[in-house]
Design a protein around this motif. Structure first.
Motif, PDB file in Angstrom:
ATOM      1  N   PRO A  38       0.816  -1.224   0.000  1.00 39.86           N
ATOM      2  CA  PRO A  38       0.000   0.000   0.000  1.00 39.86           C
ATOM      3  C   PRO A  38       0.852   1.278   0.000  1.00 39.86           C
ATOM      4  CG  PRO A  38      -0.833  -1.542   1.646  1.00 39.86           C
ATOM      5  CD  PRO A  38       0.470  -2.087   1.147  1.00 39.86           C
ATOM      6  N   HIS A  39       1.986   1.242   0.673  1.00 40.61           N
ATOM      7  CA  HIS A  39       2.874   2.401   0.700  1.00 40.61           C
ATOM      8  C   HIS A  39       3.591   2.581  -0.642  1.00 40.61           C
ATOM      9  CE1 HIS A  39       2.066   3.076   4.884  1.00 40.61           C
ATOM     10  NE2 HIS A  39       2.434   1.834   5.187  1.00 40.61           N
ATOM     11  N   ILE A  40       3.876   1.466  -1.318  1.00 39.49           N
ATOM     12  CA  ILE A  40       4.474   1.555  -2.656  1.00 39.49           C
ATOM     13  C   ILE A  40       3.496   2.246  -3.599  1.00 39.49           C
ATOM     14  CG2 ILE A  40       5.222   0.229  -4.676  1.00 39.49           C
ATOM     15  CD1 ILE A  40       6.367  -1.851  -2.718  1.00 39.49           C
ATOM     16  N   ALA A  41       2.227   1.837  -3.565  1.00 37.55           N
ATOM     17  CA  ALA A  41       1.218   2.444  -4.440  1.00 37.55           C
ATOM     18  C   ALA A  41       1.089   3.940  -4.180  1.00 37.55           C
ATOM     19  CB  ALA A  41      -0.126   1.746  -4.251  1.00 37.55           C
ATOM     20  N   THR A  42       1.074   4.330  -2.925  1.00 35.06           N
ATOM     21  CA  THR A  42       0.989   5.745  -2.564  1.00 35.06           C
ATOM     22  C   THR A  42       2.225   6.503  -3.047  1.00 35.06           C
ATOM     23  OG1 THR A  42      -0.316   5.174  -0.618  1.00 35.06           O
ATOM     24  CG2 THR A  42       0.685   7.360  -0.648  1.00 35.06           C
ATOM     25  N   SER A  43       3.389   5.895  -2.878  1.00 39.17           N
ATOM     26  CA  SER A  43       4.635   6.528  -3.335  1.00 39.17           C
ATOM     27  C   SER A  43       4.641   6.701  -4.845  1.00 39.17           C
ATOM     28  CB  SER A  43       5.843   5.698  -2.906  1.00 39.17           C
ATOM     29  OG  SER A  43       5.962   5.682  -1.513  1.00 39.17           O
ATOM     30  N   ILE A  44       4.163   5.694  -5.571  1.00 40.82           N
ATOM     31  CA  ILE A  44       4.114   5.762  -7.035  1.00 40.82           C
ATOM     32  C   ILE A  44       3.193   6.901  -7.468  1.00 40.82           C
ATOM     33  CG2 ILE A  44       3.300   4.559  -9.116  1.00 40.82           C
ATOM     34  CD1 ILE A  44       5.972   3.544  -8.166  1.00 40.82           C
ATOM     35  N   GLU A  45       2.053   7.042  -6.812  1.00 38.74           N
ATOM     36  CA  GLU A  45       1.119   8.119  -7.176  1.00 38.74           C
ATOM     37  C   GLU A  45       1.754   9.492  -6.979  1.00 38.74           C
ATOM     38  OE1 GLU A  45      -2.647   7.541  -5.256  1.00 38.74           O
ATOM     39  OE2 GLU A  45      -3.067   5.735  -6.429  1.00 38.74           O
TER      40      GLU A  45
END
Length: 182
Positions: A38-45
């Motif tokens: 979930p933190h990877i997805a947020t970072s990518i955004e």
């Protein structure tokens, strides 16, 4: 062997072609550091807004045909550019695509795009990854002096340089010998 339900998230890269590869390399880097999905997805955004792509089409017919579907490139611009052998260096990022330079001859436009990428590697990147895709044989890409300079600067700055053959969609839309660098 994982029986947990699949969690997936679709993220618009807001860039084109090789920009997606930079986002993927960043996601893998975060995963390898142990960051949770979930933190990877947020970072990518967040990260996607600072990924920049330069695109150089070789044959303007392909670009003109693609733009006719969107009415974004009038026929007179296409004819003038073709008559004077002008090639645009296109910028794609943050959901925007526009020309940043108009250069005579494909080789000069490719050199311009690669030189801009080399300059930004020297200035420092948010993530140590540069991706170049080429719609042709990679030996042609490796033989370009500007690519050699980019490669040398990436080695000097310990930046990963990914060189790949351009995907089918990019090749169809931009034509043979097109170049993309992010």
């Amino acid at each position: 062997g994982n029986r947990a339900p699949l969690n997936a998230r679709v993220i618009d890269s807001m860039t084109g072609l090789t920009g997606l590869a930079v986002l993927l390399a960043y996601a893998v880097h975060l995963r390898n550091r142990g960051v949770a999905a979930p933190h990877i997805a947020t970072s990518i955004e967040t990260f996607r807004s600072i990924v920049h792509t330069l695109i150089v089409p070789d044959d303007l017919r392909y670009l003109h045909q693609a733009s006719q579907q969107k009415d974004s490139m009038p026929g007179w611009k296409y004819l003038i550019a073709r008559m004077f052998n002008l090639r645009p260096v296109l910028y794609a990022g943050s959901g925007d695509i526009h020309a940043v330079a108009l250069v005579r001859h494909t080789e000069n436009a490719q050199e311009h795009a690669l030189a801009l990428a080399t300059k930004h590697v020297a200035l420092g990147l948010a993530t140590p990854t540069v991706c170049v895709s080429y719609a042709g044989e990679l030996t042609e890409l490796y033989a370009m002096p500007a690519f050699e300079a980019l490669s040398a600067e990436c080695r000097r700055r310990r930046t990963e340089l990914i060189a790949t053959v351009m995907g089918m969609t990019g090749s169809i839309r931009l034509g043979p010998r097109a170049l993309s660098v992010s």
